[in-house]
Design an enzyme around this catalytic site. Structure first.
Site, PDB file in Angstrom:
ATOM      1  N   HIS A 156       5.043  -7.204  -0.324  1.00  0.00           N
ATOM      2  CA  HIS A 156       4.924  -8.543  -0.713  1.00  0.00           C
ATOM      3  C   HIS A 156       5.555  -8.747  -2.296  1.00  0.00           C
ATOM      4  O   HIS A 156       5.873  -7.617  -2.620  1.00  0.00           O
ATOM      5  CB  HIS A 156       3.336  -8.994  -0.861  1.00  0.00           C
ATOM      6  CG  HIS A 156       2.531  -8.949   0.264  1.00  0.00           C
ATOM      7  ND1 HIS A 156       2.282  -9.845   1.142  1.00  0.00           N
ATOM      8  CD2 HIS A 156       2.148  -7.643   0.954  1.00  0.00           C
ATOM      9  CE1 HIS A 156       1.531  -9.529   2.267  1.00  0.00           C
ATOM     10  NE2 HIS A 156       1.609  -8.153   2.249  1.00  0.00           N
ATOM     11  N   ASP A 190       1.015  -1.088   0.134  1.00  0.00           N
ATOM     12  CA  ASP A 190      -0.123   0.011  -0.003  1.00  0.00           C
ATOM     13  C   ASP A 190       1.170   1.330  -0.187  1.00  0.00           C
ATOM     14  O   ASP A 190       1.842   1.143   0.844  1.00  0.00           O
ATOM     15  CB  ASP A 190      -0.765   0.081   1.224  1.00  0.00           C
ATOM     16  CG  ASP A 190      -1.961  -0.814   1.320  1.00  0.00           C
ATOM     17  OD1 ASP A 190      -1.986  -1.824   0.334  1.00  0.00           O
ATOM     18  OD2 ASP A 190      -2.901  -1.013   2.266  1.00  0.00           O
ATOM     19  N   SER A 198       7.945   4.222   5.115  1.00  0.00           N
ATOM     20  CA  SER A 198       8.884   4.427   4.248  1.00  0.00           C
ATOM     21  C   SER A 198       8.703   4.614   2.915  1.00  0.00           C
ATOM     22  O   SER A 198       7.775   4.986   2.469  1.00  0.00           O
ATOM     23  CB  SER A 198      10.065   3.574   4.842  1.00  0.00           C
ATOM     24  OG  SER A 198      11.295   4.176   4.351  1.00  0.00           O
TER      25      SER A 198
END
Length: 272
Positions: A139, A83, A240
């Protein structure tokens, strides 16, 4: 004011301090710290596997409920690994990418090996910024064979747009990891997680989850890890950035717009 508050203080000291506070499970620390995080970051926990956390760190690295993210199944599509907010993206121009318009950096400064940088000198790049309230795990964007990880120690400048417009070559200054991987068809791909202020650690599931990446010290670790599309690769313990670097032949989705929100699993580029 934002720049002064987040960059003109002792960044490493502040990061270590937040890392320690985030692990405290005593209610006198845990309850107000999680409340402050939820208030200031505007976090949405509707897709979290739980809303009860033992510490602020547990809230940062929360897993999602099963099925909360769906990765596009087309094997030629490279998905977003996380995300994020889409940042600067586009073609690598003679070995240069951009943190924002007018602020270039060279791949041979970001990456540990000039030969590796040369391999992507005419490729494509995408910058993905994870904010403090977002889901912090990332992921595999496709079926990958991970060949090596290089840890590069460095500073921890804030990576928000305010700092990116003021600190030249910021990504090349900050602590980061370079994950070298290949797609099923052999196409190389790089994932570069970049730490920032208050990022207490980068952890890589396929390498050694219990250990902080920085605990290993700078250097390259060869590996042979197969990760399936959508499989967890690691996490940040605060917001980050991840930079994805693709070779010539890959094509970014024409719908990508700087500043747009994107979710893990949504189409980012095509490999053919």
């Amino acid at each position: 004011m934002n720049f002064l508050l987040t960059n003109r203080l002792p960044r490493r000291l502040a990061t270590r301090l937040v890392g320690r506070i985030a692990r405290i499970e005593h209610p006198a620390v845990r309850v107000p710290s999680i409340a402050a995080w939820r208030f200031f970051s505007g976090v949405d926990l509707s897709d979290s596997a739980t809303t009860s956390f033992g510490s602020l760190r547990d809230a940062f690295v929360r897993p999602l409920r099963p099925g909360a993210r769906s990765f596009v199944s087309d094997p030629t599509v490279i998905a977003s690994p996380c995300d994020a907010i889409v940042g600067a993206h586009g073609p690598v121009e003679d070995g240069r990418a951009y943190q924002v318009k007018g602020f270039p950096y060279r791949l041979d400064e970001l990456l540990p090996d000039p030969a590796l940088a040369a391999r992507f000198a005419d490729g494509q790049f995408v910058t993905l910024r994870l904010t403090a309230g977002m889901y912090h795990r990332f992921h595999a964007p496709a079926d990958l064979a991970v060949e090596a990880v290089t840890y590069l120690s460095g500073d921890c400048w804030n990576v928000n747009p305010i700092a990116l417009k003021r600190v030249e070559r910021l990504f090349c200054r900050n602590e980061r990891a370079v994950i070298e991987a290949r797609l099923a068809d052999g196409m190389p791909l790089l994932l570069v997680p970049v730490a920032a202020i208050l990022v207490a650690s980068i952890r890589l599931t396929f390498l050694d989850t219990p250990a902080l990446l920085r605990d290993r010290g700078p250097g390259r670790v060869a590996c042979d890890a197969a990760v399936s599309k959508g499989e967890e690769m690691g996490w940040f313990e605060h917001g980050s950035t991840i930079i994805i670097i693709l070779p010539r032949g890959a094509t970014l989705m024409p719908t990508l717009v700087e500043g747009q929100a994107i979710r893990a699993g949504e189409a980012l580029a095509t490999a053919a």
